[in-house]
Structures are given as C-alpha cells and as structure tokens.
Design an enzyme around this catalytic site. Structure first.
Site, PDB file in Angstrom:
ATOM      1  N   GLU A 117       0.811  -1.223   0.000  1.00  0.00           N
ATOM      2  CA  GLU A 117       0.000   0.000   0.000  1.00  0.00           C
ATOM      3  C   GLU A 117       0.846   1.274   0.000  1.00  0.00           C
ATOM      4  O   GLU A 117       0.442   2.305  -0.520  1.00  0.00           O
ATOM      5  CB  GLU A 117      -0.933   0.005   1.228  1.00  0.00           C
ATOM      6  N   HIS A 158      -5.277   0.417   7.583  1.00  0.00           N
ATOM      7  CA  HIS A 158      -5.859  -0.790   8.167  1.00  0.00           C
ATOM      8  C   HIS A 158      -4.778  -1.497   8.975  1.00  0.00           C
ATOM      9  O   HIS A 158      -3.597  -1.141   8.892  1.00  0.00           O
ATOM     10  CB  HIS A 158      -6.406  -1.737   7.085  1.00  0.00           C
ATOM     11  N   GLU A 175       0.525  -2.297  11.860  1.00  0.00           N
ATOM     12  CA  GLU A 175       1.423  -3.372  11.400  1.00  0.00           C
ATOM     13  C   GLU A 175       2.891  -2.993  11.609  1.00  0.00           C
ATOM     14  O   GLU A 175       3.694  -3.790  12.094  1.00  0.00           O
ATOM     15  CB  GLU A 175       1.160  -3.657   9.917  1.00  0.00           C
TER      16      GLU A 175
HETATM   17 ZN   LIG Z   1      -0.541  -4.777   2.475  1.00  0.00          ZN
END
Ligand SMILES: [Zn+2]
Length: 295
Positions: free
Chosen positions: A35, A141, A159
């Site tokens: 991303e 996300h 993350e």
């Molecule tokens: Zn990803």
C-alpha cells in the site's frame, strides 16, 4: 627481493581485508508491503484480480531494489526479502536485484516478519501504510479489514509498530521505513531512530499525491545505505508478559475465537490474551484476524 616481499605483504593484507569484509558483512531483512509503495494509489493495484496489479508488482520490486542497492552500499552481504502483502506472492524473484533470497506465500505464522531472528543486523520496512482507524492514512488498516485496533500492553500499534516490537525482541534495529507521510510517522513512534522515506502524501484514506518515482528511489537507496552502514544491534528487548488486546470491527470473530485456551473476551468485540514472548503474541494476533473467517 625486498620489493617482492613488500608486494607479497600488500597482497596478503588486501586479501585479509577482503575476507574480514566478508566476515563482517551485514545481514539485512527487508519486509515489503504494497500500500505504501511509490506510484500506488488505487484498490485495483493491490490484488491479483485488479486491472492494475501487474503494474504495481513492478513498482513494488522497484522500491525494493532501491533498498537492496542501498543496503549493499551500506555493507549488506546477505539479504532476505519477505513479501508482506496480501497473498504474499506479489514479488517475482526475477524482478529483484540478483543474489537476494525471497520469502513467499502468506501461510506463515509470523507474516510480515517471517524469517526474522537474532542473526540479522538490520531491518527495513518498504511500502508500509497507516494503522486501522487513521482518517488520513492511505489504505489505513491493521492486518486485514476485520481489525479495529491492536493493543500491546495498552499501546495501540499498527502493522509497522507490531513488526518493530518483533524486531526489538530480537535486538535488531529497524533502520528504514518507507510509506506515505502518515504511515512512516506512526512507525517512527515505535521504532525510534528509524530513517523515514515518504513515498507519497496521503490526502485521506483514498486520495494521494504521488511523488516522482526516480526521486523516491534515490531517497530509499540513500536511507538504506546510511541506515545499514550505521546499524547497531542492541540487547534484545524482552519484557514479558505481553498483554494483547485485539479489537475487531464486529463481534463475529471474538464469538468463536474465545474458545481458544487462554483467550478472554473483555468486550463483545474484543479478544485479549497474555503471551510470554513477542513472537508468540505476534503469531496469535495473526491467527485471530487471518485464520478465523466468519464468511
Ligand atoms: Zn498490504
């Protein structure tokens, strides 16, 4: 005779230096998400079914290659690349600089940090994105669409933050993170001292200002070079127990997952557990959001 001896001494010295270089060459782990890759701006670039996917696989390899070149300039002689997005089968070995190893496929316990251990000297995060719930982060996300938040010992992490905690467990410094401006700032909060490379400016979760690719690649290469050259391993940061809370977007997954031994459900949408090691905490977080599927 004297000159010959001197020449021999010089040759031996040069050979000794070369072998010392090889011995002290650094081992670098590169985790690559999609991303936050430069040039990527739309959903149709992020999965194999998307019309623009082929193009974005190449973009992903280009950012990765800039990091590989820089890492080598900084002294890396052994590089492991871990494909860290979705299917984790996005990077093609033939698109990468030669001589690196590639960890592929998503069926792995430690996901984005699979393969990382104490043997590495430095970690690089490429193409990262903001955590779940961040209004201005492109594609924000955590893990997958089902997660609202992850908290480790009360601290909310995305993350990148979670992966940084895993690296700290092994005493390996995260030396570079690339992604949009919001994403890299979030990772820098956990990975103190990390070099950040902003690949694009997030306007919101969907709109983005893309930066010139060649310029981004130059900056990634320079950051990787300096980051690896200055990487210093630290004592492993191990402070168990790790109290983990995974808050989901709906109660569906917690309803089923609370049957796992040691799993608690402090709220209808939240799972909580305690782990003795960061790798174990990491694996169970991943298990909950990825392998328990209500659909
Ligand atoms: Zn990803």
């Amino acid at each position: 005779m004297m000159r010959k001896a001197l020449l021999l001494l010089c040759v031996c010295w040069a050979a000794a230096l070369t072998s010392l270089d090889a011995q002290t060459g650094k081992k670098v782990f590169i985790s690559v998400d999609m991303e936050g890759i430069s040039g990527i701006s739309g959903d149709d670039q992020l999965g194999a079914a998307g019309a623009e996917y082929g193009r974005s696989r190449r973009l992903m390899a280009d950012d990765t290659n800039a990091a590989i070149r820089g890492a080598r300039q900084g002294g890396a002689t052994d590089i492991v690349v871990n494909d860290s997005h979705g299917s984790m089968r996005n990077l093609r070995l033939e698109d990468l600089e030669t001589g690196v190893r590639l960890i592929s496929h998503s069926f792995k316990r430690h996901g984005m940090v699979e393969g990382l251990d104490e043997s590495f000297d430095a970690v690089i995060f490429i193409g990262y994105h903001a955590k779940a719930g961040t209004p201005t982060g492109l594609f924000a996300h955590t893990g997958s669409g089902v997660v609202a938040d992850v908290r480790v010992n009360g601290r909310s992490v995305g993350e990148g933050g979670l992966n940084a905690l895993a690296a700290q467990w092994f005493g390996v410094p995260v030396v570079v993170v690339t992604g949009d401006d919001v994403a890299v700032a979030q990772v820098a909060e956990v990975a103190t001292g990390v070099r950040t490379v902003v690949t694009k400016r997030a306007i919101n979760q969907r709109a983005v200002e893309l930066f010139p690719l060649a310029d981004v690649h130059r900056r990634i290469e320079a950051a990787a070079r300096d980051g690896v050259a200055n990487a210093r391993r630290t004592a492993p940061a191990r402070t168990p127990p790790y109290r983990v809370e995974v808050q989901l977007r709906t109660p569906n997954i917690p309803q089923v997952a609370e049957i796992l031994p040691g799993m608690q459900r402090p709220a209808p949408d939240t799972l909580a557990f305690t782990a003795n090691t960061m790798p174990d905490a990491y694996a169970l977080i991943r298990f909950v959001y990825r392998y328990i599927n209500p659909d």
